[in-house]
Write a protein that holds these residues in place. Structure first.
Motif, PDB file in Angstrom:
ATOM      1  N   VAL A 109       0.873  -1.170   0.000  1.00 15.82           N
ATOM      2  CA  VAL A 109       0.000   0.000   0.000  1.00 15.82           C
ATOM      3  C   VAL A 109       0.911   1.221   0.000  1.00 15.82           C
ATOM      4  O   VAL A 109       1.777   1.354   0.877  1.00 15.82           O
ATOM      5  CB  VAL A 109      -0.923   0.029   1.236  1.00 15.82           C
ATOM      6  CG1 VAL A 109      -1.803   1.268   1.221  1.00 15.82           C
ATOM      7  CG2 VAL A 109      -1.763  -1.239   1.320  1.00 15.82           C
ATOM      8  N   GLN A 110       0.725   2.090  -0.987  1.00 20.65           N
ATOM      9  CA  GLN A 110       1.540   3.289  -1.089  1.00 20.65           C
ATOM     10  C   GLN A 110       0.627   4.461  -1.435  1.00 20.65           C
ATOM     11  O   GLN A 110       0.225   4.607  -2.590  1.00 20.65           O
ATOM     12  CB  GLN A 110       2.617   3.094  -2.147  1.00 20.65           C
ATOM     13  CG  GLN A 110       3.747   4.070  -2.054  1.00 20.65           C
ATOM     14  CD  GLN A 110       4.886   3.657  -2.968  1.00 20.65           C
ATOM     15  OE1 GLN A 110       4.667   3.170  -4.082  1.00 20.65           O
ATOM     16  NE2 GLN A 110       6.106   3.851  -2.510  1.00 20.65           N
ATOM     17  N   LYS A 111       0.278   5.218  -0.411  1.00 16.97           N
ATOM     18  CA  LYS A 111      -0.657   6.333  -0.533  1.00 16.97           C
ATOM     19  C   LYS A 111      -1.982   5.834  -1.110  1.00 16.97           C
ATOM     20  O   LYS A 111      -2.665   5.061  -0.490  1.00 16.97           O
ATOM     21  CB  LYS A 111      -0.059   7.488  -1.315  1.00 16.97           C
ATOM     22  CG  LYS A 111       1.132   8.111  -0.615  1.00 16.97           C
ATOM     23  CD  LYS A 111       1.640   9.314  -1.343  1.00 16.97           C
ATOM     24  CE  LYS A 111       2.863   9.851  -0.590  1.00 16.97           C
ATOM     25  NZ  LYS A 111       3.373  11.055  -1.170  1.00 16.97           N
ATOM     26  N   ARG A 112      -2.316   6.259  -2.316  1.00 13.56           N
ATOM     27  CA  ARG A 112      -3.594   5.876  -2.925  1.00 13.56           C
ATOM     28  C   ARG A 112      -3.493   4.659  -3.830  1.00 13.56           C
ATOM     29  O   ARG A 112      -4.471   4.254  -4.432  1.00 13.56           O
ATOM     30  CB  ARG A 112      -4.166   7.040  -3.733  1.00 13.56           C
ATOM     31  CG  ARG A 112      -4.503   8.262  -2.937  1.00 13.56           C
ATOM     32  CD  ARG A 112      -5.914   8.144  -2.378  1.00 13.56           C
ATOM     33  NE  ARG A 112      -6.257   9.298  -1.603  1.00 13.56           N
ATOM     34  CZ  ARG A 112      -7.038  10.270  -2.020  1.00 13.56           C
ATOM     35  NH1 ARG A 112      -7.582  10.214  -3.207  1.00 13.56           N
ATOM     36  NH2 ARG A 112      -7.291  11.296  -1.249  1.00 13.56           N
ATOM     37  N   TYR A 136      -6.218   1.988  -7.620  1.00 10.99           N
ATOM     38  CA  TYR A 136      -6.253   3.341  -7.096  1.00 10.99           C
ATOM     39  C   TYR A 136      -7.417   3.370  -6.120  1.00 10.99           C
ATOM     40  O   TYR A 136      -8.549   3.061  -6.494  1.00 10.99           O
ATOM     41  CB  TYR A 136      -6.472   4.367  -8.212  1.00 10.99           C
ATOM     42  CG  TYR A 136      -6.584   5.771  -7.691  1.00 10.99           C
ATOM     43  CD1 TYR A 136      -5.435   6.527  -7.455  1.00 10.99           C
ATOM     44  CD2 TYR A 136      -7.813   6.341  -7.417  1.00 10.99           C
ATOM     45  CE1 TYR A 136      -5.523   7.810  -6.951  1.00 10.99           C
ATOM     46  CE2 TYR A 136      -7.918   7.629  -6.918  1.00 10.99           C
ATOM     47  CZ  TYR A 136      -6.772   8.355  -6.679  1.00 10.99           C
ATOM     48  OH  TYR A 136      -6.864   9.634  -6.169  1.00 10.99           O
ATOM     49  N   TYR A 138      -9.890   5.198  -3.100  1.00  8.01           N
ATOM     50  CA  TYR A 138     -10.463   6.457  -2.647  1.00  8.01           C
ATOM     51  C   TYR A 138     -10.593   6.448  -1.129  1.00  8.01           C
ATOM     52  O   TYR A 138     -10.811   5.386  -0.529  1.00  8.01           O
ATOM     53  CB  TYR A 138     -11.863   6.649  -3.246  1.00  8.01           C
ATOM     54  CG  TYR A 138     -11.875   6.835  -4.733  1.00  8.01           C
ATOM     55  CD1 TYR A 138     -11.557   8.065  -5.295  1.00  8.01           C
ATOM     56  CD2 TYR A 138     -12.209   5.789  -5.582  1.00  8.01           C
ATOM     57  CE1 TYR A 138     -11.573   8.243  -6.673  1.00  8.01           C
ATOM     58  CE2 TYR A 138     -12.219   5.965  -6.958  1.00  8.01           C
ATOM     59  CZ  TYR A 138     -11.908   7.187  -7.486  1.00  8.01           C
ATOM     60  OH  TYR A 138     -11.918   7.361  -8.853  1.00  8.01           O
ATOM     61  N   PRO A 139     -10.538   7.624  -0.506  1.00  4.21           N
ATOM     62  CA  PRO A 139     -10.924   7.691   0.902  1.00  4.21           C
ATOM     63  C   PRO A 139     -12.369   7.205   1.025  1.00  4.21           C
ATOM     64  O   PRO A 139     -13.164   7.342   0.080  1.00  4.21           O
ATOM     65  CB  PRO A 139     -10.810   9.178   1.242  1.00  4.21           C
ATOM     66  CG  PRO A 139      -9.902   9.752   0.199  1.00  4.21           C
ATOM     67  CD  PRO A 139     -10.132   8.914  -1.039  1.00  4.21           C
TER      68      PRO A 139
END
Length: 162
Positions: A109-112, A136, A138-139
């Protein structure tokens, strides 16, 4: 191992090709949480073959793409979209030799962005295909609005052990 409920079945117009139980032409996949992985036990249908009794490669990629989305729902408690998928078809997947096991595991997991490793195993447990799927994500609040993400709690019934 615990069964994952499909909370999308209550959405009006929902007929996902990968997981809707009501899409007669779809894959109708079901999912289970198994430790750090998500797994699906799936019986190939003859009408999804390419060559005689061999599951079409595009369907194999779709199975692995679909299970990747479910690991995002359950393990990361949100939703996202496929950014890329790199599939290797290693051996024939037969439509007439029993159930397949499709498994997904999060690699990074790397940011988004999330890297998910998926495999299809035949009835003997032999890996026949694998994919590296990048998602990708999303929050959660955006996933709820854009992708109808129902919230993590909707994927399990209250009476299931954790």
């Amino acid at each position: 191992m615990r069964k994952i409920e499909n909370p999308f079945v209550h959405l009006d117009g929902y007929i996902c090709f990968g997981c809707s139980p009501d899409n007669y032409h779809g894959l109708q996949m079901e999912f289970y949480e198994d430790g750090d992985s998500i797994v699906s036990f799936w019986e190939p249908k003859a009408h999804l073959q390419g060559y005689l009794n061999i599951l079409h490669g595009g369907i194999q990629a779709t199975l692995m793409d679909e299970i990747a989305s479910w690991i995002i729902h359950v393990k990361l408690k949100t939703a996202g979209v496929t950014s890329s998928i790199h599939t290797k078809l290693l051996r024939p997947v037969y439509t007439n030799k029993g159930k397949l096991t499709i498994r997904a595991t999060i690699k990074k997991v790397q940011k988004r962005f999330v890297d998910v490793y998926t495999v299809i195993c035949d009835n003997d447990g032999v890996i026949c295909a694998e994919s590296d799927v990048q998602y990708y994500i999303y929050p959660e609040e955006i996933a709820r609005k854009k992708l109808s993400f129902p919230g993590y709690e909707k994927f399990f019934t209250c009476d299931q052990p954790q």
